[in-house]
Design an enzyme around this catalytic site. Structure first.
Site, short mmCIF file in Angstrom:
data_model
loop_
_atom_site.label_atom_id
_atom_site.label_comp_id
_atom_site.label_asym_id
_atom_site.label_seq_id
_atom_site.Cartn_x
_atom_site.Cartn_y
_atom_site.Cartn_z
N ASP A 261 43.21 70.83 73.00
CA ASP A 261 41.96 71.47 72.67
C ASP A 261 41.53 72.31 73.87
OD1 ASP A 261 39.64 71.88 71.02
OD2 ASP A 261 38.54 70.57 72.37
N ASP B 63 38.76 66.33 66.88
CA ASP B 63 40.12 66.11 67.36
C ASP B 63 40.67 64.75 66.93
OD1 ASP B 63 40.15 68.54 68.82
OD2 ASP B 63 39.01 67.60 70.42
#
Length: 914
Positions: free
Chosen positions: A339, A647
């Site tokens: 990320d 996530d």
């Protein structure tokens, strides 16, 4: 009453709410300005259920505990326990069963990652909500919200359900945990197209996000499981953990080894009974002894110890391992999917570029700390020597409502992150809010509003002179200005220059703010919009970005050198992702794919594309999960790093999920295999290095252990084939396997990292635990140990030595060969006859000393003699024992020498690295 809200019972399919105007939403949900009635709200609560995420169906503790035994390693240990029980060696049986139970207990405690992740997501739901019902404002438990409720939001509130906004007054919502967007999102009431990504739906506020500024009212359109947060919860519920590469290899190795052992035992039994005519009962016990010789009883325990030592070492480098096999998995990753926001970057906005009328100024330093410098064309400058820059910095600090402060060594922001970035800019130039207050007095201000796209403040300086400062969107501020400030003073504005510089700065992925001033007082005494129409002077154009961590740049480079691909998967905009990727050397020269493009690809297309693209922008949780699965389909070992709740599904599905410990959400931490205590991407490189070291040491242990077991098995087989006395009893075999070899092998867990370990390519995911060179080495050394042990035994019998003494010498010869072969096993090809080879690992010397002590106890203690039928040895017999050990050591070193000097080494190492 149901516990979740069925999606098909909604008046309109969930994805379409953002496409409707607010009036249409009210009509669809039968809600008006006075909200629902209490009667209707109760009816809908009965229909849709409480606004909470459904708890998962969980296995009971007994079932969970029993499933811990479904492991090939524990099966091997249980077989060994059965064997020792058949031999009536109850102490050995008890030790083995205790090891099995301890392993199961550890697994039982560590299980529950998915359940914990779901609990963490459920905790994100707001506990209270302000709602209008029957025209009256109430504060209620958020679980009582239903579709159609009119909810009021204020700064600091956590959004309690998915809402379609019907009014908004400068509402800004922090959505980083859900979308990856690094900036708070300005909300409005506009409808957007059907295919708009989650982060672009400005008329929606989503459950679990946080309002950081402004106020709003909205109609609840989804509660519980039907929210975007609920979708992530459902994804987590449906994701199965993947077995780690090590466990897959151990599983294959264990099955292969079990098959070989059973075939050997069966063949030995049949040979003895049908060809040699031995009684079946005797042959069964001999076959059991052979099984005891061949099973590597110490492997599960030593593997656990090696992994646990890796956990300890990683913890010293701020990497907290939550699942033991993840230690080794990190060493085998081929792709790291990271990320962007808060992982590769700091999640702290920073001014990196200042454009003045005559110069483009670069600003160093990242985050909110007032540390950095200014330069023009890479030449350091003093802001005091550049009046336009000095005044621009003052405008940035004075036209500002945020605060920054230091807390436990970290600089933190209160308020809008962009404004905090401007305060950090001021700190770097030596002008802060603290030293501004004595001389600059704020009189009035106009807060930022998305309709006007600027903020203005009215100040008096130390001489009492009036100033008006503005900051805002460049196109808006340019329209206010008639001058620009240069080194020589004010001059006519060059509109084309500023528009060109704005375009260039935006192309770098930077967010734009323009600063301007006017030396005048408000016309009516109070600052009004009429005072901001014209007459201003441009000071500077600022370029702001959430920059990459400095240590992330080196960490990414180290991963590339180690043959690991790094891919950025973010919810942020493509231009921003591309700019950050360029600084990190991620995706250089490759296309950027956005979430809407991933949406239209089927799984086959995505699998074909995913290996050639390194940056994926505007990605939703579903996209991240699909990308991880596509990489795994391409035979990649995938690590996913992240910090947001968005996530969590991909973290759980990845071979090893890595969450940020400081800024990560609890959902991300609970779904991950490893948590970075310092939120430092560079820690991953340390973890990969340690993971590779762990795998190396595990293979060294197997390379040491299997020849020992192989030598024992060959001794038994040779004795049966040639109708000889057994040189080793089953009890003596278990002593060697469980005590001496495990004591010696444990030292290999402390082997230091091999030089150049991060220059290797990742090992192939399907690589066997035993490569060709390993198999050859095991066969060679097993044969050498068999020759030394059996030869010593037969020689002693021929010389008239009693059987018990000859067996004691055989045991000690085999153990002596193990002790010296331990030195051979430290390096696959390098010689052990060097200072580093002999003394490089002090634990090897300690384990050899401990093993010598154990063998002296085995040989001389009466209680040990009674248990193992051992006899005391003379000095001359000990010399013969040592000679047998040196025989194995010398031939093992000779084999290495031949490989090195005949040119095989390079080919073998290249094959081994591949």
């Amino acid at each position: 009453m149901t516990t979740t809200q069925p999606a098909d019972s909604l008046p309109l399919p969930q994805p379409q709410w953002h496409t409707l105007a607010s009036d249409e939403v009210r009509q669809q949900l039968d809600s008006d300005v006075s909200g629902l009635t209490e009667t209707e709200a109760q009816h809908r609560l009965n229909q849709y259920g409480p606004n909470r995420l459904a708890p998962p169906k969980r296995r009971g503790p007994l079932v969970r505990f029993l499933l811990q035994f479904h492991n090939i390693l524990l099966y091997v240990m249980l077989v060994a326990a059965v064997v020792t029980a058949l031999l009536q060696h109850w102490v050995d049986t008890g030790v083995l069963l205790a090891a099995v139970v301890i392993n199961a207990i550890i697994g039982f405690i560590q299980e529950g990652k998915a359940e914990s992740a779901l609990d963490a997501i459920r905790s994100m739901l707001s506990t209270r909500a302000t709602v209008v019902r029957d025209g009256v404002r109430h504060e209620i438990d958020a679980t009582e919200l239903v579709p159609g409720d009119l909810v009021l939001l204020a700064s600091g509130d956590r959004v309690p359900a998915d809402m379609r906004l019907i009014s908004s007054k400068e509402l800004r919502v922090e959505e980083a945990a859900l979308t990856g967007e690094s900036m708070p999102v300005e909300k409005n009431t506009d409808a957007v197209p059907l295919d708009a990504p989650l982060g672009d739906r400005r008329g929606m506020a989503y459950s679990g996000t946080v309002a950081v500024y402004g106020q709003a009212a909205g109609i609840v359109v989804a509660t519980g499981q039907a929210t975007e947060l609920g979708k992530i919860n459902q994804m987590l519920s449906g994701i199965q953990n993947v077995a780690t590469p090590l466990l897959r290899q151990i599983d294959r190795f264990g099955r292969w080894l079990a098959l070989v052992i059973l075939i050997m035992a069966a063949a030995t039994f049949l040979l003895g009974v049908f060809l040699r005519g031995h009684p079946p009962g005797d042959m069964f016990m001999i076959a059991v002894a052979l099984v005891a010789a061949a099973i590597p009883e110490g492997l599960p325990a030593i593997m656990t110890i090696i992994l646990a030592l890796g956990v300890r070492t990683m913890a010293q480098h701020n990497a907290i391992i939550r699942r033991l096999p993840a230690v080794e998995t990190l060493g085998s990753v081929t792709v790291i999917c990271s990320d962007k926001t808060g992982t590769l970057t700091r999640n702290e906005m920073t001014v990196q570029r200042l454009v003045c009328a005559e110069h483009v100024i670069r600003v160093s330093g990242i985050g909110y700390a007032p540390e950095g410098s200014f330069s023009i064309d890479d030449r350091p400058i003093d802001p005091a020597d550049h009046p336009p820059l000095t005044l621009a910095v003052k405008a940035a600090v004075l036209c500002n409502d945020a605060r920054v402060h230091e807390e436990q060594g970290l600089w933190k922001a209160e308020g809008d992150p962009t404004e905090a970035a401007l305060l950090a800019l001021g700190g770097k130039a030596g002008f802060t809010q603290e030293n501004a207050h004595p001389t600059w007095k704020r009189i009035d201000s106009i807060p930022f509003e998305s309709e006007h796209r600027f903020m203005a403040t009215h100040y008096h300086d130390e001489d009492g002179q009036p100033w008006i400062f503005v900051k805002g969107a460049p196109e808006r501020v340019i329209d206010m200005c008639i001058h620009q400030l240069s080194h020589a003073g004010e001059c006519a504005i060059d509109v084309d220059y500023w528009r060109r510089m704005a375009t260039d700065t935006a192309a770098m992925g930077l967010r734009l703010l323009m600063l301007a001033y006017k030396r005048a007082a408000p016309n009516g005494g109070q600052l009004d919009f009429d005072d901001t129409q014209t007459g201003f002077t441009v000071l500077a154009l600022t370029g702001i970005i959430d920059p990459p961590r400095e240590e992330s740049i080196e960490a990414v480079a180290e991963c590339h050198r180690a043959g690991i691909q790094v891919k950025m998967i973010t919810g942020d905009h493509a231009e921003t992702a591309r700019a950050i990727g360029a600084q990190l050397t991620i995706g250089t020269g490759k296309p950027v794919i956005i979430g809407s493009e991933v949406e239209v690809m089927d799984d086959a297309d995505l699998r074909n594309v995913v290996m050639g693209v390194d940056i994926f922008a505007r990605a939703s949780p579903e996209h991240k999960l699909r990308l991880v699965e596509a990489l795994q389909h391409n035979q990649q070992i995938v690590s996913m790093t992240g910090d947001g709740v968005n996530d969590a599904p991909a973290l759980k599905r990845a071979d090893v999920g890595v969450a940020m410990g400081m800024k990560g959400t609890e959902a991300a931490k609970e779904a991950a295999d490893m948590v970075l205590a310092d939120d430092n991407f560079a820690t991953i490189a340390h973890a990969v290095r340690e993971g590779r070291t762990v795998y190396d040491n595990l293979r060294k242990f197997i390379l040491f252990m299997l020849p020992t077991n192989g030598g024992e098995a060959l001794v038994v087989i040779a004795a049966i084939l040639f109708e000889l006395q057994l040189p080793l009893t089953a009890a003596q075999i278990l002593w060697i396997n469980m005590v001496t070899s495990s004591t010696l092998g444990l030292a290999l867990a402390f082997e230091p990292t091999e030089p150049g370990i991060m220059s290797r390519q990742p090992r192939p995911p399907k690589e066997s635990l035993l490569s060709g060179i390993f198999t050859w080495r095991i066969i060679l050394v097993s044969t050498l140990m068999m020759i030394a042990t059996l030869g010593q035994f037969l020689f002693e019998l021929k010389m008239g030595t009693p059987l018990e003494t000859a067996r004691t010498m055989a045991v000690n010869t085999l153990v002596a060969a193990e002790m010296l072969y331990l030195l051979n096993s430290r390096h696959l090809f390098s010689s052990a006859l060097t200072y580093e080879g002999l003394f490089g690992n002090p634990y090897v010397l300690l384990s050899i000393g401990a093993c010598i002590l154990l063998q002296l106890m085995f040989t001389y203690l009466p209680v040990m003699q009674n248990i193992f039928d051992a006899r005391a040895l003379t000095l001359n017999e000990w010399i013969k024992v040592a000679a047998g050990g040196l025989f194995v050591f010398a031939f093992a070193e000779l084999e290495k020498l031949i490989i090195r000097n005949t040119g095989w080494l390079q080919r073998l190492e290249k094959w081994h690295a591949r």
